[in-house]
Design a protein around this motif. Structure first.
Motif, PDB file in Angstrom:
ATOM      1  N   UNK A   5       0.845  -1.184   0.000  1.00 21.94           N
ATOM      2  CA  UNK A   5       0.000   0.000   0.000  1.00 21.94           C
ATOM      3  C   UNK A   5       0.890   1.247   0.000  1.00 21.94           C
ATOM      4  N   UNK A   6       0.622   2.190  -0.896  1.00 21.14           N
ATOM      5  CA  UNK A   6       1.463   3.385  -0.972  1.00 21.14           C
ATOM      6  C   UNK A   6       1.349   4.256   0.273  1.00 21.14           C
ATOM      7  N   UNK A   7       0.311   4.060   1.057  1.00 23.05           N
ATOM      8  CA  UNK A   7       0.175   4.811   2.303  1.00 23.05           C
ATOM      9  C   UNK A   7       1.258   4.453   3.311  1.00 23.05           C
ATOM     10  N   UNK A  12       4.471   3.877   2.301  1.00 21.71           N
ATOM     11  CA  UNK A  12       5.748   4.177   1.665  1.00 21.71           C
ATOM     12  C   UNK A  12       6.434   5.366   2.326  1.00 21.71           C
ATOM     13  N   UNK A  13       7.711   5.526   1.993  1.00 17.46           N
ATOM     14  CA  UNK A  13       8.480   6.651   2.529  1.00 17.46           C
ATOM     15  C   UNK A  13       7.883   7.974   2.084  1.00 17.46           C
ATOM     16  N   UNK A  14       7.419   8.023   0.833  1.00 15.86           N
ATOM     17  CA  UNK A  14       6.853   9.260   0.305  1.00 15.86           C
ATOM     18  C   UNK A  14       5.595   9.647   1.072  1.00 15.86           C
ATOM     19  N   UNK A  15       4.757   8.662   1.390  1.00 16.23           N
ATOM     20  CA  UNK A  15       3.523   8.938   2.133  1.00 16.23           C
ATOM     21  C   UNK A  15       3.835   9.386   3.565  1.00 16.23           C
ATOM     22  N   UNK A  16       4.842   8.779   4.183  1.00 18.01           N
ATOM     23  CA  UNK A  16       5.213   9.170   5.551  1.00 18.01           C
ATOM     24  C   UNK A  16       5.759  10.589   5.574  1.00 18.01           C
ATOM     25  N   UNK A  36      -0.663  15.917  -0.781  1.00 15.45           N
ATOM     26  CA  UNK A  36       0.721  16.316  -0.509  1.00 15.45           C
ATOM     27  C   UNK A  36       1.694  15.389  -1.240  1.00 15.45           C
ATOM     28  N   UNK A  37       1.399  14.089  -1.240  1.00 16.95           N
ATOM     29  CA  UNK A  37       2.243  13.133  -1.952  1.00 16.95           C
ATOM     30  C   UNK A  37       2.308  13.462  -3.439  1.00 16.95           C
ATOM     31  N   UNK A  38       1.158  13.779  -4.022  1.00 13.50           N
ATOM     32  CA  UNK A  38       1.123  14.128  -5.447  1.00 13.50           C
ATOM     33  C   UNK A  38       1.920  15.398  -5.723  1.00 13.50           C
ATOM     34  N   UNK A  39       1.800  16.390  -4.833  1.00 14.00           N
ATOM     35  CA  UNK A  39       2.535  17.639  -5.023  1.00 14.00           C
ATOM     36  C   UNK A  39       4.045  17.429  -4.884  1.00 14.00           C
ATOM     37  N   UNK A  40       4.448  16.562  -3.949  1.00 10.86           N
ATOM     38  CA  UNK A  40       5.881  16.261  -3.801  1.00 10.86           C
ATOM     39  C   UNK A  40       6.401  15.600  -5.073  1.00 10.86           C
ATOM     40  N   UNK A  41       5.647  14.668  -5.611  1.00  8.33           N
ATOM     41  CA  UNK A  41       6.071  14.017  -6.852  1.00  8.33           C
ATOM     42  C   UNK A  41       6.131  15.025  -7.995  1.00  8.33           C
ATOM     43  N   UNK A  42       5.277  16.058  -7.934  1.00 12.73           N
ATOM     44  CA  UNK A  42       5.293  17.095  -8.950  1.00 12.73           C
ATOM     45  C   UNK A  42       6.566  17.919  -8.939  1.00 12.73           C
ATOM     46  N   UNK A  43       7.244  17.960  -7.821  1.00 11.58           N
ATOM     47  CA  UNK A  43       8.534  18.645  -7.772  1.00 11.58           C
ATOM     48  C   UNK A  43       9.543  17.941  -8.668  1.00 11.58           C
ATOM     49  N   UNK A  44       9.421  16.627  -8.761  1.00 16.95           N
ATOM     50  CA  UNK A  44      10.314  15.870  -9.633  1.00 16.95           C
ATOM     51  C   UNK A  44       9.919  16.047 -11.104  1.00 16.95           C
ATOM     52  N   UNK A  46      -0.825  11.044 -12.351  1.00 11.93           N
ATOM     53  CA  UNK A  46      -0.719   9.593 -12.192  1.00 11.93           C
ATOM     54  C   UNK A  46      -0.723   9.194 -10.718  1.00 11.93           C
ATOM     55  N   UNK A  47      -0.062   9.980  -9.873  1.00 11.84           N
ATOM     56  CA  UNK A  47      -0.044   9.678  -8.434  1.00 11.84           C
ATOM     57  C   UNK A  47      -1.447   9.841  -7.848  1.00 11.84           C
ATOM     58  N   UNK A  48      -2.155  10.888  -8.229  1.00  7.32           N
ATOM     59  CA  UNK A  48      -3.501  11.097  -7.710  1.00  7.32           C
ATOM     60  C   UNK A  48      -4.453  10.004  -8.178  1.00  7.32           C
ATOM     61  N   UNK A  49      -4.321   9.576  -9.419  1.00  5.81           N
ATOM     62  CA  UNK A  49      -5.166   8.495  -9.916  1.00  5.81           C
ATOM     63  C   UNK A  49      -4.904   7.196  -9.152  1.00  5.81           C
ATOM     64  N   UNK A  50      -3.653   7.003  -8.739  1.00  3.91           N
ATOM     65  CA  UNK A  50      -3.313   5.797  -7.990  1.00  3.91           C
ATOM     66  C   UNK A  50      -3.839   5.856  -6.562  1.00  3.91           C
ATOM     67  N   UNK A  51      -3.714   7.024  -5.936  1.00  5.94           N
ATOM     68  CA  UNK A  51      -4.070   7.132  -4.515  1.00  5.94           C
ATOM     69  C   UNK A  51      -5.566   7.339  -4.300  1.00  5.94           C
ATOM     70  N   UNK A  52      -6.221   8.097  -5.182  1.00  9.71           N
ATOM     71  CA  UNK A  52      -7.659   8.336  -5.035  1.00  9.71           C
ATOM     72  C   UNK A  52      -8.417   7.281  -5.842  1.00  9.71           C
ATOM     73  N   UNK A  53      -8.477   6.090  -5.292  1.00 11.11           N
ATOM     74  CA  UNK A  53      -9.109   4.987  -6.007  1.00 11.11           C
ATOM     75  C   UNK A  53     -10.610   5.213  -6.200  1.00 11.11           C
ATOM     76  N   UNK A  54     -11.233   5.974  -5.303  1.00 10.44           N
ATOM     77  CA  UNK A  54     -12.660   6.235  -5.417  1.00 10.44           C
ATOM     78  C   UNK A  54     -12.981   7.449  -6.257  1.00 10.44           C
TER      79      UNK A  54
END
Length: 291
Positions: free
Chosen positions: A175-177, A179-183, A203-211, A218-226
């Motif tokens: 579960x990505x929740x 992961x290090x990025x989620x923590x 916040x996780x999606x925004x951090x990935x956006x820095x990269x 893609x991160x939001x689609x993965x995390x917001x399954x609903x």
């Protein structure tokens, strides 16, 4: 457009307008390029004769919304405001320009006091560029971009993948929740609550956006399954504003570092994140009062 003689005339026409915010007409070219990508826009400031103008232009260029942010706009707007998508996306571009102008006025009276260098240039004749010259120019610019930016993007992608798939014990998570990025996002989450972005997934999606800004969707689609609609309309608006204004990607920051040094690159990250937070906070506060 540059070889045809048109860009020189654009710089001449906009010189009077840009002087009101402390720049010369030459700065319009990097800013226009910034609507495509910040990396070549930053590198194109080398043609500016004044160090003051060059630094100021580099710090203002990221406020011009690059095309990498379009997937974020399209994703959120289609989820919350499908009937007004073109109007909202156009408004975001205009908002970025307005904020850039306000920051330019601030720079003019603080960090970069004084006037821009006099704008003197000979307007070339209109001419049809030769295919050979255009091809050579495109090859040189593309090679320079790939050499400078691709290595940074490649490394950043690997880092994001590792942070999002492993915990601090370097065990692969299911579960990505976990992961290090989620923590890491969980520690930042309380700071984002006043800005309407108090969700570790955002916040996780925004951090990935820095990269790389393209990874936000893609991160939001993965995390917001609903469905991303779960964050609410107000948070969606706040995220649109924050995504517009917060720090550009790591490749752009690396370009700023090469041109201006580490201090200015670090300053740019803090400055833009601060402005993005303030604007999102204002939007969230107004939305809560109106609601």
């Amino acid at each position: 457009m540059e070889n045809s003689g048109y860009i020189a005339r654009v710089a001449f026409v906009t010189d009077k307008l840009l002087r009101r915010i402390g720049l010369s007409g030459r700065s319009i070219v990097p800013m226009l390029i910034g609507f495509g990508c910040t990396v070549p826009a930053v590198m194109s400031t080398r043609t500016l004769p004044s160090e003051r103008d060059r630094r100021m232009t580099i710090l203002l260029t990221p406020f011009m919304s690059c095309t990498a942010k379009l997937p974020i706009y399209g994703f959120l707007v289609s989820a919350f405001f499908p009937e007004f998508s073109w109007l909202i996306i156009t408004g975001l571009y205009v908002l970025g320009i307005i904020v850039g102008v306000l920051v330019a006025f601030l720079f003019k009276h603080t960090l970069f006091k004084g006037d821009a260098v006099p704008f003197v240039m000979e307007l070339p004749n209109y001419r049809l560029p030769s295919a050979r010259n255009v091809g050579q120019l495109l090859w040189d610019k593309s090679k320079d971009f790939l050499h400078r930016a691709f290595t940074i993007i490649f490394i950043a992608t690997i880092v994001v993948w590792l942070l999002s798939h492993f915990d601090f014990g370097f065990n692969m998570v299911t579960e990505q929740s976990e992961s290090m990025l989620a923590i890491i996002a969980g520690f930042i989450e309380p700071i984002m609550i006043p800005a309407g972005l108090g969700d570790w997934r955002i916040v996780t999606a925004l951090i990935s956006g820095f990269m790389a800004k393209e990874s936000v969707v893609s991160v939001m689609q993965t995390l917001f399954t609903g469905g991303v609609e779960a964050i609410g309309v107000l948070s969606g608006i706040c995220m649109l504003v924050f995504s517009l204004l917060y720090t550009p990607c790591v490749a752009a920051i690396a370009s700023v570092r090469r041109e201006l040094g580490r201090k200015w690159a670090f300053y740019l990250v803090l400055w833009q994140c601060g402005i993005a937070w303030i604007m999102a906070f204002i939007v969230n506060s107004v939305g809560m009062l109106a609601g």
